[in-house]
Scaffold this motif. Structure first.
Motif, short mmCIF file in Angstrom:
data_model
loop_
_atom_site.label_atom_id
_atom_site.label_comp_id
_atom_site.label_asym_id
_atom_site.label_seq_id
_atom_site.Cartn_x
_atom_site.Cartn_y
_atom_site.Cartn_z
N LYS A 1 9.45 1.92 2.28
CA LYS A 1 10.40 3.02 2.13
C LYS A 1 9.67 4.33 1.82
O LYS A 1 8.52 4.34 1.40
CB LYS A 1 11.40 2.71 1.02
CG LYS A 1 10.74 2.29 -0.29
CD LYS A 1 11.76 1.74 -1.28
CE LYS A 1 11.07 1.23 -2.54
NZ LYS A 1 12.03 0.64 -3.50
N LEU A 2 10.40 5.43 2.01
CA LEU A 2 9.84 6.75 1.73
C LEU A 2 9.88 7.07 0.25
O LEU A 2 9.01 7.75 -0.28
CB LEU A 2 10.63 7.82 2.48
CG LEU A 2 10.40 7.94 3.98
CD1 LEU A 2 11.45 8.86 4.59
CD2 LEU A 2 9.00 8.48 4.25
N LEU A 3 10.91 6.59 -0.45
CA LEU A 3 11.15 6.96 -1.83
C LEU A 3 10.76 5.85 -2.79
O LEU A 3 10.88 4.66 -2.48
CB LEU A 3 12.62 7.30 -2.05
CG LEU A 3 13.20 8.41 -1.17
CD1 LEU A 3 14.67 8.61 -1.49
CD2 LEU A 3 12.44 9.71 -1.34
N SER A 4 10.30 6.23 -3.96
CA SER A 4 10.04 5.27 -5.02
C SER A 4 11.36 4.86 -5.67
O SER A 4 12.41 5.46 -5.41
CB SER A 4 9.11 5.88 -6.08
OG SER A 4 9.80 6.88 -6.81
N ASP A 5 11.34 3.88 -6.54
CA ASP A 5 12.55 3.42 -7.20
C ASP A 5 13.16 4.50 -8.10
O ASP A 5 14.33 4.46 -8.44
CB ASP A 5 12.27 2.17 -8.03
CG ASP A 5 11.94 0.97 -7.15
OD1 ASP A 5 12.41 0.96 -6.00
OD2 ASP A 5 11.25 0.06 -7.62
N ASN A 6 12.33 5.48 -8.51
CA ASN A 6 12.81 6.56 -9.36
C ASN A 6 13.42 7.70 -8.55
O ASN A 6 13.86 8.70 -9.12
CB ASN A 6 11.67 7.11 -10.22
CG ASN A 6 11.17 6.08 -11.21
OD1 ASN A 6 11.96 5.31 -11.74
ND2 ASN A 6 9.87 6.07 -11.45
N GLY A 7 13.38 7.54 -7.23
CA GLY A 7 13.98 8.57 -6.39
C GLY A 7 13.04 9.67 -5.98
O GLY A 7 13.45 10.63 -5.32
N ASP B 1 6.72 -3.80 1.98
CA ASP B 1 6.77 -3.31 0.59
C ASP B 1 5.80 -2.16 0.34
O ASP B 1 5.18 -2.07 -0.72
CB ASP B 1 6.49 -4.46 -0.39
CG ASP B 1 7.51 -5.57 -0.27
OD1 ASP B 1 8.71 -5.27 -0.17
OD2 ASP B 1 7.11 -6.75 -0.27
N CYS B 2 5.69 -1.30 1.31
CA CYS B 2 4.83 -0.10 1.17
C CYS B 2 5.68 1.10 0.77
O CYS B 2 6.90 1.10 0.91
CB CYS B 2 4.12 0.20 2.50
SG CYS B 2 2.89 -1.03 2.98
N LEU B 3 5.01 2.13 0.28
CA LEU B 3 5.66 3.41 0.01
C LEU B 3 5.02 4.48 0.88
O LEU B 3 3.83 4.43 1.15
CB LEU B 3 5.51 3.78 -1.46
CG LEU B 3 6.42 3.05 -2.46
CD1 LEU B 3 6.12 3.54 -3.87
CD2 LEU B 3 7.89 3.24 -2.13
N GLY B 4 5.86 5.43 1.29
CA GLY B 4 5.33 6.56 2.06
C GLY B 4 5.84 6.63 3.49
O GLY B 4 5.68 7.65 4.16
N SER C 1 0.82 -1.21 0.00
CA SER C 1 0.00 0.00 0.00
C SER C 1 0.86 1.27 0.00
O SER C 1 2.08 1.22 0.17
CB SER C 1 -0.91 0.02 1.24
OG SER C 1 -1.87 -1.01 1.18
N TYR C 2 0.20 2.40 -0.19
CA TYR C 2 0.83 3.70 0.01
C TYR C 2 0.21 4.31 1.26
O TYR C 2 -1.01 4.50 1.34
CB TYR C 2 0.61 4.65 -1.17
CG TYR C 2 1.10 6.04 -0.83
CD1 TYR C 2 2.43 6.37 -0.98
CD2 TYR C 2 0.24 6.98 -0.27
CE1 TYR C 2 2.90 7.62 -0.62
CE2 TYR C 2 0.70 8.23 0.10
CZ TYR C 2 2.03 8.55 -0.07
OH TYR C 2 2.50 9.77 0.32
N LEU C 3 1.04 4.62 2.25
CA LEU C 3 0.58 5.32 3.46
C LEU C 3 1.78 5.92 4.15
O LEU C 3 2.91 5.44 4.00
CB LEU C 3 -0.19 4.40 4.40
CG LEU C 3 0.56 3.33 5.19
CD1 LEU C 3 -0.31 2.83 6.34
CD2 LEU C 3 0.98 2.16 4.33
N THR C 4 1.54 6.96 4.90
CA THR C 4 2.62 7.64 5.60
C THR C 4 2.68 7.19 7.06
O THR C 4 1.80 6.47 7.54
CB THR C 4 2.44 9.17 5.56
OG1 THR C 4 1.31 9.52 6.39
CG2 THR C 4 2.19 9.66 4.14
#
Length: 276
Positions: A255-261, A229-232, A205-208
């Motif tokens: 992680k905070l960052l996507s694979d594109n940085g 395996d979440c982003l945010g 998921s995406y969450l902070t």
């Protein structure tokens, strides 16, 4: 077994005890065609309490579809017709129903199940439903008073209403799995409506960190929180301290960052940098 004794001579209770451990493919394509005794035993509702449709391949060219069509003399296998067959054989005793990820299931199938499987404790929905079907999920979920576990492969449009319906109607509910953009409202409704939740899976998921903090603070009885395996967010000391009361907090790969940085936040996701 003793010499000369045949499998078909086994007591029905013994056969049922064996058959209830089999998958739906064996129960529909194999067992009923061995002999009359096995066919009768396979019709016992006990054999149909766990309806795992996700283990079957309903594509026209699959081995299961071809075998089923051959056995029952059908040109094509309809998912809806097969669903009705197995639900009918459960005679209302089904406690677990797992839909295929992509099956062409419609709201009519869900409505049929909500009426004919009133004792469901575990439900796993397909990953994609038409919008008009998606919007009826809260209404249908509210009919399963004994529901304990719900799996949503993708977060439905009606997620807020669905969680509210669970909190209002399902007093034994303990486990939720969902994947998608978990925003502030989503976190708040989980914390407010599901305070007795014991297991929550948000992997992919995406969450902070803020959303996680709201959930952890509101769901004080959480025993397992899976957010791999979440982003945010990244599990820093503050978050780990907040989740220290949870027996199992899995966060590997998040992680905070996507694979594109790019630094991924909610506004960025909505603007198109981050895709589901």
């Amino acid at each position: 077994m003793e010499e000369g004794r045949r499998w078909e001579d086994m007591q029905v209770d013994c056969l049922v005890n064996i058959f209830r451990r089999l998958g739906l493919d064996d129960l529909t394509v194999s067992v009923p065609f061995v002999c009359t005794c096995w066919w009768r035993a396979s019709l016992d509702p006990v054999c149909w309490r766990v309806l795992n449709l996700r283990s079957l391949d309903f594509r026209t060219w699959s081995q299961f579809s071809r075998s089923f069509g051959s056995r029952y003399r059908l040109k094509t296998l309809s998912f809806s017709a097969f669903l009705r067959l197995v639900v009918h054989r459960s005679h209302g005793s089904a406690s677990e129903l797992i839909f295929p990820l992509s099956s062409g299931a419609s709201v009519h199938d869900l409505a049929y199940v909500s009426i004919n499987c009133p004792r469901l404790r575990t439900l796993a929905l397909p990953d994609k439903l038409m919008l008009e079907d998606d919007l009826r999920i809260p209404e249908l979920i509210g009919r399963w008073k004994d529901l304990e576990q719900l799996e949503l492969e993708t977060k439905p449009t009606s997620f807020l209403e669905t969680v509210a319906a669970i909190g209002h109607n399902c007093t034994r509910f303990a486990r939720l799995k969902v994947r998608g953009l978990i925003g502030k409202e989503d976190a708040s409704v989980i914390a407010m409506c599901l305070p007795e939740l014991k297991q929550l899976e948000l992997s992919g998921s995406y969450l902070t960190k803020d959303e996680l903090a709201v959930i952890v603070s509101g769901c004080r009885k959480l025993e397992r929180l899976t957010a791999t395996d979440c982003l945010g967010f990244q599990a820093d000391e503050e978050l780990l301290r907040l989740a220290s009361g949870i027996h199992s907090f899995e966060h590997e790969g998040s992680k905070l960052l996507s694979d594109n940085g790019y630094e991924t936040d909610e506004s960025e996701q909505q603007s198109g940098f981050f895709y589901w």
